[in-house]
Design a protein around this motif. Sequence first.
Motif, PDB file in Angstrom:
ATOM      1  N   LEU A 415       1.415  -1.551   0.317  1.00 11.37           N
ATOM      2  CA  LEU A 415      -0.082   0.016  -0.153  1.00 11.37           C
ATOM      3  C   LEU A 415       0.532   1.485   0.002  1.00 11.37           C
ATOM      4  O   LEU A 415       2.229   1.482   0.505  1.00 11.37           O
ATOM      5  N   LYS A 416       0.271   2.316  -0.944  1.00 10.56           N
ATOM      6  CA  LYS A 416       0.645   3.579  -1.076  1.00 10.56           C
ATOM      7  C   LYS A 416      -0.080   4.661  -0.044  1.00 10.56           C
ATOM      8  O   LYS A 416      -1.620   4.517  -0.997  1.00 10.56           O
ATOM      9  N   ILE A 417      -0.113   4.766   1.335  1.00 14.77           N
ATOM     10  CA  ILE A 417      -1.086   5.315   1.604  1.00 14.77           C
ATOM     11  C   ILE A 417      -1.210   6.762   1.801  1.00 14.77           C
ATOM     12  O   ILE A 417       0.112   6.946   2.208  1.00 14.77           O
ATOM     13  N   ALA A 418      -2.914   7.316   1.445  1.00 12.86           N
ATOM     14  CA  ALA A 418      -2.321   8.922   1.868  1.00 12.86           C
ATOM     15  C   ALA A 418      -3.946   8.936   3.337  1.00 12.86           C
ATOM     16  O   ALA A 418      -4.615   8.499   3.127  1.00 12.86           O
ATOM     17  N   SER A 419      -3.271  10.136   4.201  1.00 14.46           N
ATOM     18  CA  SER A 419      -4.600  10.595   4.720  1.00 14.46           C
ATOM     19  C   SER A 419      -4.605  12.015   4.585  1.00 14.46           C
ATOM     20  O   SER A 419      -3.997  12.545   3.862  1.00 14.46           O
ATOM     21  N   LEU A 420      -6.336  11.926   4.161  1.00 19.45           N
ATOM     22  CA  LEU A 420      -6.634  13.503   4.048  1.00 19.45           C
ATOM     23  C   LEU A 420      -8.089  14.018   4.751  1.00 19.45           C
ATOM     24  O   LEU A 420      -8.628  12.985   5.683  1.00 19.45           O
ATOM     25  N   ALA A 421      -7.093  14.901   5.672  1.00 20.50           N
ATOM     26  CA  ALA A 421      -8.012  15.782   6.906  1.00 20.50           C
ATOM     27  C   ALA A 421      -8.977  16.708   6.065  1.00 20.50           C
ATOM     28  O   ALA A 421      -8.779  17.684   5.390  1.00 20.50           O
ATOM     29  N   LEU A 422     -10.280  16.384   5.567  1.00 18.37           N
ATOM     30  CA  LEU A 422     -11.610  16.800   4.993  1.00 18.37           C
ATOM     31  C   LEU A 422     -12.255  18.274   6.003  1.00 18.37           C
ATOM     32  O   LEU A 422     -12.774  17.596   6.565  1.00 18.37           O
ATOM     33  N   GLY A 423     -12.482  19.183   6.294  1.00 19.48           N
ATOM     34  CA  GLY A 423     -12.439  20.036   7.333  1.00 19.48           C
ATOM     35  C   GLY A 423     -11.521  20.421   8.214  1.00 19.48           C
ATOM     36  O   GLY A 423     -11.255  21.264   9.728  1.00 19.48           O
ATOM     37  N   SER A 424      -9.861  20.637   8.290  1.00 20.86           N
ATOM     38  CA  SER A 424      -9.056  20.756   9.227  1.00 20.86           C
ATOM     39  C   SER A 424      -7.229  21.018   8.160  1.00 20.86           C
ATOM     40  O   SER A 424      -6.785  20.472   7.489  1.00 20.86           O
ATOM     41  N   VAL A 425      -7.122  22.311   8.287  1.00 19.31           N
ATOM     42  CA  VAL A 425      -6.288  23.191   7.672  1.00 19.31           C
ATOM     43  C   VAL A 425      -5.228  22.359   8.896  1.00 19.31           C
ATOM     44  O   VAL A 425      -3.757  22.330   7.871  1.00 19.31           O
ATOM     45  N   GLN A 426      -4.941  21.896   9.681  1.00 17.70           N
ATOM     46  CA  GLN A 426      -4.505  21.135  10.262  1.00 17.70           C
ATOM     47  C   GLN A 426      -3.884  19.883  10.809  1.00 17.70           C
ATOM     48  O   GLN A 426      -5.420  19.457  10.409  1.00 17.70           O
ATOM     49  N   ILE A 427      -2.217  19.261  10.713  1.00 15.72           N
ATOM     50  CA  ILE A 427      -2.677  17.566  10.954  1.00 15.72           C
ATOM     51  C   ILE A 427      -2.936  17.155  12.153  1.00 15.72           C
ATOM     52  O   ILE A 427      -3.431  18.060  13.241  1.00 15.72           O
ATOM     53  N   TYR A 437       1.414   3.686  12.950  1.00 18.21           N
ATOM     54  CA  TYR A 437       1.287   2.689  11.757  1.00 18.21           C
ATOM     55  C   TYR A 437       1.794   1.649  11.081  1.00 18.21           C
ATOM     56  O   TYR A 437       2.357   0.956  10.625  1.00 18.21           O
ATOM     57  N   THR A 438       2.162   2.798   9.744  1.00 14.73           N
ATOM     58  CA  THR A 438       2.867   2.804   8.869  1.00 14.73           C
ATOM     59  C   THR A 438       3.558   4.296   7.764  1.00 14.73           C
ATOM     60  O   THR A 438       3.216   5.567   8.845  1.00 14.73           O
ATOM     61  N   GLN A 439       4.149   4.045   6.976  1.00 13.21           N
ATOM     62  CA  GLN A 439       4.215   5.586   6.286  1.00 13.21           C
ATOM     63  C   GLN A 439       2.977   5.754   6.119  1.00 13.21           C
ATOM     64  O   GLN A 439       1.963   4.947   4.865  1.00 13.21           O
ATOM     65  N   VAL A 440       2.844   7.309   5.965  1.00  5.65           N
ATOM     66  CA  VAL A 440       1.277   7.928   5.584  1.00  5.65           C
ATOM     67  C   VAL A 440       1.713   9.361   5.295  1.00  5.65           C
ATOM     68  O   VAL A 440       2.148  10.328   6.215  1.00  5.65           O
ATOM     69  N   ASP A 441       1.468   9.765   4.002  1.00  5.27           N
ATOM     70  CA  ASP A 441       0.741  10.616   3.963  1.00  5.27           C
ATOM     71  C   ASP A 441       0.485  11.718   3.492  1.00  5.27           C
ATOM     72  O   ASP A 441      -0.551  11.339   3.535  1.00  5.27           O
ATOM     73  N   LYS A 462      -4.232  10.871  -6.766  1.00  8.98           N
ATOM     74  CA  LYS A 462      -4.413   9.912  -7.761  1.00  8.98           C
ATOM     75  C   LYS A 462      -2.931   8.245  -7.646  1.00  8.98           C
ATOM     76  O   LYS A 462      -3.044   7.546  -7.945  1.00  8.98           O
ATOM     77  N   SER A 463      -1.879   9.245  -6.993  1.00 17.45           N
ATOM     78  CA  SER A 463      -0.571   8.449  -6.462  1.00 17.45           C
ATOM     79  C   SER A 463      -0.623   7.364  -6.010  1.00 17.45           C
ATOM     80  O   SER A 463       0.135   6.260  -5.318  1.00 17.45           O
ATOM     81  N   TYR A 464      -2.074   7.271  -4.809  1.00 18.35           N
ATOM     82  CA  TYR A 464      -2.159   6.263  -3.383  1.00 18.35           C
ATOM     83  C   TYR A 464      -3.161   5.233  -4.152  1.00 18.35           C
ATOM     84  O   TYR A 464      -3.920   5.492  -4.545  1.00 18.35           O
ATOM     85  N   ASN A 465      -2.754   4.607  -3.959  1.00 19.50           N
ATOM     86  CA  ASN A 465      -3.697   3.213  -4.223  1.00 19.50           C
ATOM     87  C   ASN A 465      -4.770   3.255  -2.506  1.00 19.50           C
ATOM     88  O   ASN A 465      -5.066   1.864  -2.752  1.00 19.50           O
ATOM     89  N   LEU A 466      -4.669   3.828  -1.866  1.00 21.93           N
ATOM     90  CA  LEU A 466      -5.173   3.410  -0.263  1.00 21.93           C
ATOM     91  C   LEU A 466      -4.905   5.069   0.365  1.00 21.93           C
ATOM     92  O   LEU A 466      -4.637   5.920   0.361  1.00 21.93           O
ATOM     93  N   PRO A 793       5.458  -4.789   5.768  1.00 19.74           N
ATOM     94  CA  PRO A 793       4.874  -6.136   6.718  1.00 19.74           C
ATOM     95  C   PRO A 793       4.463  -4.942   7.875  1.00 19.74           C
ATOM     96  O   PRO A 793       3.170  -5.647   7.925  1.00 19.74           O
ATOM     97  N   LEU A 794       5.863  -5.009   8.357  1.00 21.77           N
ATOM     98  CA  LEU A 794       5.313  -4.697   9.995  1.00 21.77           C
ATOM     99  C   LEU A 794       5.069  -3.350  10.552  1.00 21.77           C
ATOM    100  O   LEU A 794       4.082  -3.006  11.639  1.00 21.77           O
ATOM    101  N   GLY A 795       5.213  -2.358   9.052  1.00 22.18           N
ATOM    102  CA  GLY A 795       4.906  -0.615   9.007  1.00 22.18           C
ATOM    103  C   GLY A 795       6.236  -0.227   9.989  1.00 22.18           C
ATOM    104  O   GLY A 795       6.071   0.875  10.612  1.00 22.18           O
ATOM    105  N   ALA A 796       7.397  -1.274  10.249  1.00 18.90           N
ATOM    106  CA  ALA A 796       8.459  -0.206  10.713  1.00 18.90           C
ATOM    107  C   ALA A 796       9.222  -0.026   9.439  1.00 18.90           C
ATOM    108  O   ALA A 796      10.035  -0.193   9.573  1.00 18.90           O
ATOM    109  N   ASN A 797       8.705   1.485   9.442  1.00 18.49           N
ATOM    110  CA  ASN A 797       9.412   1.769   8.115  1.00 18.49           C
ATOM    111  C   ASN A 797      10.721   2.242   9.068  1.00 18.49           C
ATOM    112  O   ASN A 797      11.613   2.246   7.783  1.00 18.49           O
TER     113      ASN A 797
END
Length: 979
Positions: A415-427, A437-441, A462-466, A793-797
């Motif tokens: 997985l190449k994972i992105a997180s999107l916070a819709l409605g928050s301009v801060q992390i 848990y793993t690498q998340v952009d 578009k470049s992320y599969n999750l 697989p462990l998410g120990a990036n």
Amino acid sequence: MKKLTILILLITFFAGSLTAIEKPGFLKYSNDQWVDSLMKTLTVDQKIGQLFMIQAYSNQKNQKTEEILKQIIQFQVGGVIFMQGGPLAQSQICNSFQKASNVPLLVAIDGETGLGFRLDSTINYPAQMALGAIADDSLIYRMGFEIGEQFRRLGIHMNMAPVSDININPANPVINYRSFGEDKIQVARKSWLYASGMQDAGVLATAKHFPGHGDTQTDSHLRLPVINRTKSELDSLELFPFSFLINKGIGAVMTGHLQVPALESNTKIPATLSSRIIKNKLKKDLGFEGLIITDAMNMKGVGKVSSAELVVRALKAGNDMVEIVPNLGKAIQAVKLAVKSGIITKDEIDSKCRKILAIKKWIGLDQHKLIETKNLVSDLNQNKYLLTKSQLYEKSLTVIENKNNILPIQKLDTLKIASLALGSVQITSFQRMLSNYTQVDHFNISQNPSDTEIAELLNQLKSYNLVITGIHGLGLYPSRRFGITDQQIRLTEGLDSQHTIFAFFGNPYALPNFPQLKNAQSLVVAYQDDKDVEELAAQLIFGARDAAGKLPVTVKDFYPIQSGIGIRNIQRLKYTLPEGVNINSGYLQHLIDSIAELGIEAKAFPGCQVLIAKGGNVIMNKSYGFLTYDKISPVQNDVLYDLASITKIAAPLPAVMKLYDEKKINLDAPLSNYFTEFKKSNKAELTVRDVLTHQARLQPYIPFYLERETKSILRKRAFKDQPSDQFPIRISKDMYVRNDFEKQVISDIVKSPLLSKKEFVYSDLGFGLLRFVTERLTTMTFQEYLNKEFYKPLGANSVGFKPYERYPIPQIAPTEDDQTFRKELLQGFVHDEMAAVLGGVSGNAGLFSNANDLAKVMQMYLQQGYYGGKQYISPETINEFTKVQFPQSSNHRALGFDKSNPLTRDEKNKFPATDASPESYGHTGFTGTFVWMDPKNQLLFIFLSNRVYPSRSHTAISDLNIQTSMHQAIYDAIQNGLN
């Protein structure tokens, strides 16, 4: 069959509860000596004053303390209800009120979700709709009890909760998410568990808003709502929770400003003023003998006539106490006149007053003490309370879509994972927890993005599969479409639903505004936007937490009530409070903090990371100090440390275990079977088992970078300060090694003499060669194999070699200012010289990691080779590698691991902790690192530091026994428990 059994139990439970009425506990004090003596001494005017509850604030904006004090003294009111403010200010104001009152005041607050509903610096438990999703109702009782404890600590005796209305109408503008839901049995049961918890803690609970405010689209704060139900419908639905609570012994009922034509034919009379509804229905038909109190009399729904007249009508109708009267003086005068004229009899006044005094006796106001302000805020925010809040949120989490069983997320390496916070301009807290848990952009966007911003974001994703999308910033009420913007809707429609997981941090009634969510891979309803629930939702998504919540309401055209898919965790690390594993947070933190601060103050190390996990629960992941003694860059949890010899158990060892599982390695076969350079040497018969237990007679160490003859001069023609075709391998910021130097290292090891006796002598050489064994058996580079089979697989990036290629240098803790070999401060390059000359990749040293990612590898060991839905190593192999191999000898090593041996540890620098079980195992690292696992206690301890900064000559970490002392402190905290 199971459902039938549950149904029978529920029927039995409710049938039994409705047959015998349990009277409110305070009624037994109606003829108490203290109550009688007051009734004899109070004048009629003073008794009338007891029937009023006035409003007070402790925030500076609304504070009118002197004015309220005058009212208390002049009218001798019975109670005060506090509104917005803070606990310290409220306690001081409340104390002054109590001192001024001849009869102790009944202090109340409208704290539907606890003190945090009204006061800052206090705990806000989940809203009742979230609680409606919970199956484990014992938690709701515990919440009620804890709220009661907090109230009593702050001198509060009555809570205007629980909301016992059934929210039948999704468009309800005032009840809505404040209700437990639309199922009458759930509402009744959960209301009682909440109420009984409070009452068992000595706080009067108040069921509201009688006879039921759930089926309306009108806000009674603004105008009079109409409940258009037949009498039979009211009896079977709206009144059901109230009837149930009355039979159980609820202390108080609040009457609502509601027009109920089926019970009161005069459409101008709200329930608050209706004797038919209060005297006939509530008291006579339902048998309620407890306190009846009005909703706030300053609300517009109660009527347009003068407040004084309304108060008289409310008391005459059967209310015992009136709350928040706009003009107190006029209202009291009107009641006095009503008594004189016989509209209200003295007996009625006496009855109401006696009931209020009985409540005051029940809550102990006959021996009233002022509020102790010392430690008040900390007492109100104890971690046991925070744990309950967290557990409530966890149990409420509701998964209502899970296509292809995407939850919990597995196969992280695909997985190449992105997180999107819709409605928050801060992390957000949700995003930060995902990153554990793993690498998340992470991507963030406001509620009102421009079309250009939306297009750019969708293109980036578009470049992320999750894509894991958190929907934030929603309103909890339906007005203005819950605050949802057209842009938010349009953005969700633009996401690829087949590769999106949604976490909805809002009222489930708002879901139909996002039609695209039905097409999502997964949808988690989290009910509120709170730090705790955000973190728990992230943990659920990655398989650290179960999901068992069920929708307490129907989401029209989307999901029926009780929708919810059960999700089982896959044993990834949880993040929780120490109280979650029966450890006192304050005690543990004090011990660990004091030892860490001692080490920093003594310059044993400039900073460190400490991670403690018990039973798979991370109860501490904390960073201390700075990267260097100049105190410029503080240590953060994402800082990477040189693991030194911990590399041995985190890199070659898991590889050897897996190869052993695959029968590609025989522990009792000669290492030369896998490393052919040994075949014609004095090392031809050294077994793998002997190498792993450090009894293969290998030299402890060889200074490969020095001339063999002098052992003090750098090897000629081996190193350059600039890269070239012949010197391409970087080993520090300004040094490169010859491309064939690896062969030189191997040759030096092959030619080295063996020690004379087969006994334990710690050696880096054999472990260094395991890199080559792994590469030859797998036909992959060492890092590629470890990434493929374990770290990804462990998410120990962050676990890996040569971190300077993957991370910013300022994110890596420096080690030694090496003036012997590389002539520079080492930062991002391995400290160990053998690993360095091998290009930073070796089996003896070279790994870098932060504590959180290293914990995943170690927890996999503790879980018998299983982690995150995957069996990496068989339990049989874990057991073999973690046991002492030669118990009859003086060598107490396991295969690769150091072992706990209380009989042979030095008094000065013994490790691990004295209380670590004999089954425990781990390793230390020269740079100041330590990791230890105890399967008996299911305990993992990781300590990472750069004690060799700026010089390896610093020995304070061992002189002070920092690591072992800290390790033992954990066992001390376990023994101490929650005391």
